[in-house]
Design a protein around this motif. Structure first.
Motif, PDB file in Angstrom:
ATOM      1  N   PHE A  59       0.816  -1.202   0.000  1.00 26.84           N
ATOM      2  CA  PHE A  59       0.000   0.000   0.000  1.00 26.84           C
ATOM      3  C   PHE A  59       0.858   1.264   0.000  1.00 26.84           C
ATOM      4  O   PHE A  59       0.510   2.259  -0.655  1.00 26.84           O
ATOM      5  CB  PHE A  59      -0.948   0.005   1.205  1.00 26.84           C
ATOM      6  CG  PHE A  59      -2.329  -0.454   0.867  1.00 26.84           C
ATOM      7  CD1 PHE A  59      -3.191   0.374   0.160  1.00 26.84           C
ATOM      8  CD2 PHE A  59      -2.780  -1.711   1.230  1.00 26.84           C
ATOM      9  CE1 PHE A  59      -4.475  -0.033  -0.166  1.00 26.84           C
ATOM     10  CE2 PHE A  59      -4.062  -2.135   0.905  1.00 26.84           C
ATOM     11  CZ  PHE A  59      -4.921  -1.300   0.217  1.00 26.84           C
ATOM     12  N   VAL A  60       1.970   1.244   0.728  1.00 29.34           N
ATOM     13  CA  VAL A  60       2.852   2.416   0.743  1.00 29.34           C
ATOM     14  C   VAL A  60       3.428   2.676  -0.646  1.00 29.34           C
ATOM     15  O   VAL A  60       3.464   3.813  -1.128  1.00 29.34           O
ATOM     16  CB  VAL A  60       3.977   2.228   1.781  1.00 29.34           C
ATOM     17  CG1 VAL A  60       5.055   3.290   1.603  1.00 29.34           C
ATOM     18  CG2 VAL A  60       3.419   2.306   3.189  1.00 29.34           C
ATOM     19  N   VAL A 105     -13.924  10.773  -6.484  1.00 31.24           N
ATOM     20  CA  VAL A 105     -14.249   9.358  -6.677  1.00 31.24           C
ATOM     21  C   VAL A 105     -13.087   8.631  -7.354  1.00 31.24           C
ATOM     22  O   VAL A 105     -12.746   7.488  -6.995  1.00 31.24           O
ATOM     23  CB  VAL A 105     -15.549   9.214  -7.498  1.00 31.24           C
ATOM     24  CG1 VAL A 105     -15.781   7.747  -7.875  1.00 31.24           C
ATOM     25  CG2 VAL A 105     -16.736   9.748  -6.708  1.00 31.24           C
ATOM     26  N   THR A 106     -12.462   9.290  -8.312  1.00 27.85           N
ATOM     27  CA  THR A 106     -11.329   8.690  -9.018  1.00 27.85           C
ATOM     28  C   THR A 106     -10.169   8.420  -8.068  1.00 27.85           C
ATOM     29  O   THR A 106      -9.546   7.337  -8.105  1.00 27.85           O
ATOM     30  CB  THR A 106     -10.867   9.608 -10.165  1.00 27.85           C
ATOM     31  OG1 THR A 106     -11.939   9.748 -11.110  1.00 27.85           O
ATOM     32  CG2 THR A 106      -9.647   9.024 -10.865  1.00 27.85           C
ATOM     33  N   MET A 107      -9.862   9.389  -7.217  1.00 27.74           N
ATOM     34  CA  MET A 107      -8.748   9.222  -6.277  1.00 27.74           C
ATOM     35  C   MET A 107      -9.008   8.052  -5.324  1.00 27.74           C
ATOM     36  O   MET A 107      -8.120   7.224  -5.090  1.00 27.74           O
ATOM     37  CB  MET A 107      -8.533  10.513  -5.491  1.00 27.74           C
ATOM     38  CG  MET A 107      -8.073  11.703  -6.339  1.00 27.74           C
ATOM     39  SD  MET A 107      -6.415  11.495  -7.034  1.00 27.74           S
ATOM     40  CE  MET A 107      -5.406  11.540  -5.559  1.00 27.74           C
ATOM     41  N   ILE A 108     -10.214   7.976  -4.795  1.00 28.26           N
ATOM     42  CA  ILE A 108     -10.532   6.912  -3.830  1.00 28.26           C
ATOM     43  C   ILE A 108     -10.568   5.548  -4.517  1.00 28.26           C
ATOM     44  O   ILE A 108      -9.985   4.558  -4.026  1.00 28.26           O
ATOM     45  CB  ILE A 108     -11.869   7.201  -3.132  1.00 28.26           C
ATOM     46  CG1 ILE A 108     -11.765   8.496  -2.314  1.00 28.26           C
ATOM     47  CG2 ILE A 108     -12.282   6.046  -2.236  1.00 28.26           C
ATOM     48  CD1 ILE A 108     -13.086   8.946  -1.706  1.00 28.26           C
ATOM     49  N   ALA A 109     -11.256   5.489  -5.663  1.00 22.48           N
ATOM     50  CA  ALA A 109     -11.420   4.203  -6.353  1.00 22.48           C
ATOM     51  C   ALA A 109     -10.084   3.638  -6.830  1.00 22.48           C
ATOM     52  O   ALA A 109      -9.823   2.431  -6.676  1.00 22.48           O
ATOM     53  CB  ALA A 109     -12.377   4.369  -7.531  1.00 22.48           C
ATOM     54  N   THR A 110      -9.242   4.472  -7.409  1.00 26.05           N
ATOM     55  CA  THR A 110      -7.955   3.978  -7.910  1.00 26.05           C
ATOM     56  C   THR A 110      -7.045   3.503  -6.770  1.00 26.05           C
ATOM     57  O   THR A 110      -6.327   2.510  -6.922  1.00 26.05           O
ATOM     58  CB  THR A 110      -7.234   5.068  -8.718  1.00 26.05           C
ATOM     59  OG1 THR A 110      -7.198   6.291  -7.954  1.00 26.05           O
ATOM     60  CG2 THR A 110      -7.937   5.315 -10.040  1.00 26.05           C
ATOM     61  N   LEU A 111      -7.084   4.199  -5.632  1.00 24.08           N
ATOM     62  CA  LEU A 111      -6.255   3.770  -4.496  1.00 24.08           C
ATOM     63  C   LEU A 111      -6.700   2.401  -3.991  1.00 24.08           C
ATOM     64  O   LEU A 111      -5.863   1.526  -3.716  1.00 24.08           O
ATOM     65  CB  LEU A 111      -6.323   4.798  -3.373  1.00 24.08           C
ATOM     66  CG  LEU A 111      -5.514   4.461  -2.112  1.00 24.08           C
ATOM     67  CD1 LEU A 111      -4.032   4.336  -2.439  1.00 24.08           C
ATOM     68  CD2 LEU A 111      -5.742   5.511  -1.037  1.00 24.08           C
ATOM     69  N   VAL A 112      -8.016   2.204  -3.887  1.00 25.20           N
ATOM     70  CA  VAL A 112      -8.529   0.929  -3.388  1.00 25.20           C
ATOM     71  C   VAL A 112      -8.241  -0.197  -4.383  1.00 25.20           C
ATOM     72  O   VAL A 112      -7.765  -1.284  -3.997  1.00 25.20           O
ATOM     73  CB  VAL A 112     -10.041   1.033  -3.114  1.00 25.20           C
ATOM     74  CG1 VAL A 112     -10.620  -0.342  -2.772  1.00 25.20           C
ATOM     75  CG2 VAL A 112     -10.303   2.015  -1.979  1.00 25.20           C
TER      76      VAL A 112
END
Length: 211
Positions: free
Chosen positions: A150-151, A183-190
């Motif tokens: 994740f890091v 939404v893009t930032m959250i979805a891509t990170l997950v």
């Protein structure tokens, strides 16, 4: 007038005598007043080395500098260093674009062309910035698999995804709305982080199984 003439002659003789004495001062006395500063032991030792040793030490120092520069360049990792992980990232970004397009479709159908166009700026940004973000560098075996994955994902995500939003805005010709960016930032990170964690576990399992 006679006294004045005698005084003038005396002064002239004294002046000539001083100049004559100064001309005959020993040269060593003058050189003592202009002694050079003592050199450091390292400089003196280097000057007394044979010419072959001097050239050899110079060549070795230049080789060390070249090796340090090559090491710095070799530390930059690219998708070619870990091609399987690069494919995982590519599929993750396509999955993100597909979910987004499906959520905006009335019947849930997917337009492959639209998915590719949506994913293109993010894929380009992710791979182009990867040498700088180090997302394809070797894993740190001393760290936890989940935290390390994740890091490393976050290092690439914080640079590549905003850049992807900018590239998408350039392609579309307008600034992406704020809800889309969030939404893009959250979805891509997950999605990227989750896919990389699964890949890390699978990679470790495969290595242990082979060994």
């Amino acid at each position: 007038m006679t006294i004045m003439q005698h005084m003038g002659s005396t002064c002239l003789l004294l002046l000539l005598l001083v100049q004559t004495c100064d001309a005959f001062v020993p040269l060593s006395t003058k050189l003592q007043n202009h002694r050079p500063l003592p050199k450091s032991p390292s400089i003196v030792a280097h000057q007394h080395l044979p010419r072959t040793f001097r050239s050899t030490s110079s060549v070795l120092s230049m080789q060390n500098q070249d090796e340090e520069e090559k090491t710095g360049l070799n530390s930059l990792s690219t998708p070619l260093d870990r091609p399987v992980l690069a494919v995982v990232d590519l599929l993750s970004l396509f999955l993100f674009a597909g979910i987004g397009k499906a959520s905006h479709s009335a019947d849930g159908s997917l337009d492959i062309g639209a998915v590719l166009i949506t994913a293109l700026p993010f894929v380009a940004a992710w791979f182009l910035t990867s040498p700088l973000t180090g997302v394809y560098s070797d894993d740190d075996q001393s760290k936890n698999v989940i935290s390390d994955a994740f890091v490393k994902t976050a290092k690439g995500w914080i640079v590549a995804i905003p850049l992807g939003c900018v590239l998408r805005g350039v392609i579309k010709g307008y600034v992406p709305p704020l809800p889309f960016v969030i939404v893009t930032m959250i979805a891509t990170l997950v999605i990227l982080g989750g896919a990389r964690v699964v890949f890390s576990f699978a990679e470790d399992f495969f290595v242990e199984f082979v060994n």
